[in-house]
Design a protein around this motif. Sequence first.
Motif, PDB file in Angstrom:
ATOM      1  N   UNK A  58     -30.005  41.620  15.054  1.00 24.86           N
ATOM      2  CA  UNK A  58     -29.043  42.688  15.367  1.00 24.86           C
ATOM      3  C   UNK A  58     -28.268  42.343  16.640  1.00 24.86           C
ATOM      4  N   UNK A  59     -28.961  41.791  17.641  1.00 25.57           N
ATOM      5  CA  UNK A  59     -28.286  41.396  18.879  1.00 25.57           C
ATOM      6  C   UNK A  59     -27.235  40.317  18.592  1.00 25.57           C
ATOM      7  N   UNK A  60     -27.585  39.341  17.762  1.00 22.14           N
ATOM      8  CA  UNK A  60     -26.623  38.294  17.407  1.00 22.14           C
ATOM      9  C   UNK A  60     -25.418  38.909  16.710  1.00 22.14           C
TER      10      UNK A  60
ATOM     11  N   UNK B 291     -26.392  34.848  21.347  1.00 26.97           N
ATOM     12  CA  UNK B 291     -27.008  33.689  20.703  1.00 26.97           C
ATOM     13  C   UNK B 291     -28.320  33.308  21.395  1.00 26.97           C
ATOM     14  N   UNK B 292     -28.331  33.397  22.725  1.00 27.76           N
ATOM     15  CA  UNK B 292     -29.560  33.098  23.461  1.00 27.76           C
ATOM     16  C   UNK B 292     -30.680  34.074  23.091  1.00 27.76           C
ATOM     17  N   UNK B 293     -30.339  35.361  23.052  1.00 27.43           N
ATOM     18  CA  UNK B 293     -31.342  36.362  22.685  1.00 27.43           C
ATOM     19  C   UNK B 293     -31.802  36.142  21.252  1.00 27.43           C
ATOM     20  N   UNK B 294     -30.846  35.779  20.388  1.00 27.72           N
ATOM     21  CA  UNK B 294     -31.203  35.499  19.006  1.00 27.72           C
ATOM     22  C   UNK B 294     -32.199  34.361  18.877  1.00 27.72           C
ATOM     23  N   UNK B 295     -32.105  33.392  19.773  1.00 30.58           N
ATOM     24  CA  UNK B 295     -33.051  32.273  19.764  1.00 30.58           C
ATOM     25  C   UNK B 295     -34.364  32.646  20.445  1.00 30.58           C
ATOM     26  N   UNK B 296     -34.293  33.544  21.433  1.00 28.27           N
ATOM     27  CA  UNK B 296     -35.511  33.968  22.137  1.00 28.27           C
ATOM     28  C   UNK B 296     -36.454  34.706  21.187  1.00 28.27           C
ATOM     29  N   UNK B 297     -35.903  35.521  20.280  1.00 28.65           N
ATOM     30  CA  UNK B 297     -36.734  36.308  19.375  1.00 28.65           C
ATOM     31  C   UNK B 297     -37.726  35.471  18.584  1.00 28.65           C
ATOM     32  N   UNK B 298     -37.273  34.551  17.739  1.00 32.59           N
ATOM     33  CA  UNK B 298     -38.238  33.741  16.979  1.00 32.59           C
ATOM     34  C   UNK B 298     -39.087  32.829  17.857  1.00 32.59           C
ATOM     35  N   UNK B 299     -38.510  32.361  18.975  1.00 36.09           N
ATOM     36  CA  UNK B 299     -39.298  31.538  19.898  1.00 36.09           C
ATOM     37  C   UNK B 299     -40.479  32.321  20.450  1.00 36.09           C
TER      38      UNK B 299
ATOM     39  N   UNK C  32     -22.709  38.405  19.469  1.00 36.12           N
ATOM     40  CA  UNK C  32     -22.118  37.098  19.165  1.00 36.12           C
ATOM     41  C   UNK C  32     -21.191  37.177  17.962  1.00 36.12           C
ATOM     42  N   UNK C  33     -21.547  38.045  17.012  1.00 38.14           N
ATOM     43  CA  UNK C  33     -20.776  38.149  15.782  1.00 38.14           C
ATOM     44  C   UNK C  33     -19.281  38.323  15.992  1.00 38.14           C
ATOM     45  N   UNK C  34     -18.852  39.305  16.799  1.00 34.12           N
ATOM     46  CA  UNK C  34     -17.409  39.511  16.962  1.00 34.12           C
ATOM     47  C   UNK C  34     -16.664  38.278  17.476  1.00 34.12           C
ATOM     48  N   UNK C  35     -17.286  37.521  18.375  1.00 33.95           N
ATOM     49  CA  UNK C  35     -16.620  36.343  18.930  1.00 33.95           C
ATOM     50  C   UNK C  35     -16.539  35.221  17.902  1.00 33.95           C
ATOM     51  N   UNK C  36     -17.440  35.194  16.951  1.00 40.19           N
ATOM     52  CA  UNK C  36     -17.394  34.197  15.879  1.00 40.19           C
ATOM     53  C   UNK C  36     -16.519  34.666  14.720  1.00 40.19           C
ATOM     54  N   UNK C  37     -16.538  35.957  14.441  1.00 40.42           N
ATOM     55  CA  UNK C  37     -15.805  36.492  13.308  1.00 40.42           C
ATOM     56  C   UNK C  37     -14.301  36.546  13.551  1.00 40.42           C
ATOM     57  N   UNK C  38     -13.907  36.853  14.793  1.00 44.08           N
ATOM     58  CA  UNK C  38     -12.474  36.980  15.073  1.00 44.08           C
ATOM     59  C   UNK C  38     -11.707  35.687  14.766  1.00 44.08           C
TER      60      UNK C  38
END
Length: 428
Positions: free
Chosen positions: A332-334, A401-409, A338-344
């Motif tokens: 959800x954080x990603x 993106x960092x938080x998205x990687x922290x979760x599974x880590x 991060x989503x809007x900056x990639x989607x735009x």
Amino acid sequence: MVLPVLPPGGLLLGWSLLLLAGAAAAGLVILIASLVQVFREAPRLAPLAASASATGSEARSDTTLTVIVPAYNEAANIGACLTSLLSSAPPCGDWQVLLVDDGSSDGTVAIARAAVDALRGEGGAEGAAEGRVRDTAARFSVLEAGPRPVGQRWVGKNWACSRAVEGVTSTWVLFMDADVRVQPDTLRRALHQARAEGADLLTLAPRLVCGCLAEWMVQPIMASLLGLGFPIAAANDPADSTAFAAGPFMLFRRTAYAAIGGHRDLAAEVVEDLALARRIKAGGFRLRYVLGVDALELRMYADLAGLWEGWSKNWFLGLDRSIAKALAAAAVVVLMFSGPWLLAPSALVAAALIPSARAVLLLALAAALVAIALQLALRLWTQRAFAMPLRHWWLMGAGGLLVGAIGPTSVWRTLTGRGWTWKGRSLA
């Protein structure tokens, strides 16, 4: 009606981007609205009235306080922390500051003593205020925590805190982290409010200070999630099971702390502040969680490595050791940050390449830009509510993106014990 011929997947791509961008914008709207509501109702550390400011808690001879600062390799923080503490207005007539060294190897104790000696050396023309500082500095002492018991699992600062309270007889005990800086009246205000409200644990939410780039990317996001995940009103409601404590500043009535077993009963708890708060409420004691953004500030991490280690230590545990919650929250954080900056840019490029799907793709672009604007609105609200500067607000996309990687880590490290450390010490 004849539909225009589309390149394969063109319309599907357009609607997919629109759905994702719309979801990100909707999520940010919900987040901002919820935070505004939560913090509108949140209690704050009260300013002292003129009479109380003049006399503080000193008039109560039965009020005593011990401030415990556990430290392990805190050379970068300990000097400023102790200087702010020992320069405080006396919170009561009898109070002490105890530094507990947990086997530091970086000169933490030497730097602490140098900072205290510098305070003792102040004086001369300034008169009474300087005399107060010298007197306060004399209240300082150091305790070596010593080696941890063989065959027992002690993690984090639990051993140092447990060792410290063994000799404490004061009516109140404050556990404060070395990366905290307090204002001159913070201790007095906190003790006054704890007594006035009958608190057994009063904990203050600090103002987060960011220094390195990694902090600017991640900390504003984490602060928002914590504010939403642990509603202050619910934490303060005795009828609600929600409990939360900010570990950097926890002021206990010593009898209540002893009754719940303190840090000794939580030797193996990595997120000990949350566990202590839950025990306070479960034991029928009064928890008060209040905003102290004008009273203390916290700089948590010096660099990306420290931030990665710290949040991967806590993420999974803070979400009740639920794999589903930990991974879903990271996703959800990603999406939101991060989503809007990639989607735009994706929608813009696709609109140029797929004219027949341009209308939907331009809607997706608009939704993504709205979501980016909402991130700015979130940071503007954070600036007003918590005095957190707007600096680097646009890095929230990278922070997601960092938080998205922290979760599974965090899930992997906690479950396997591999790389699960704090300041280099294994938590497994």
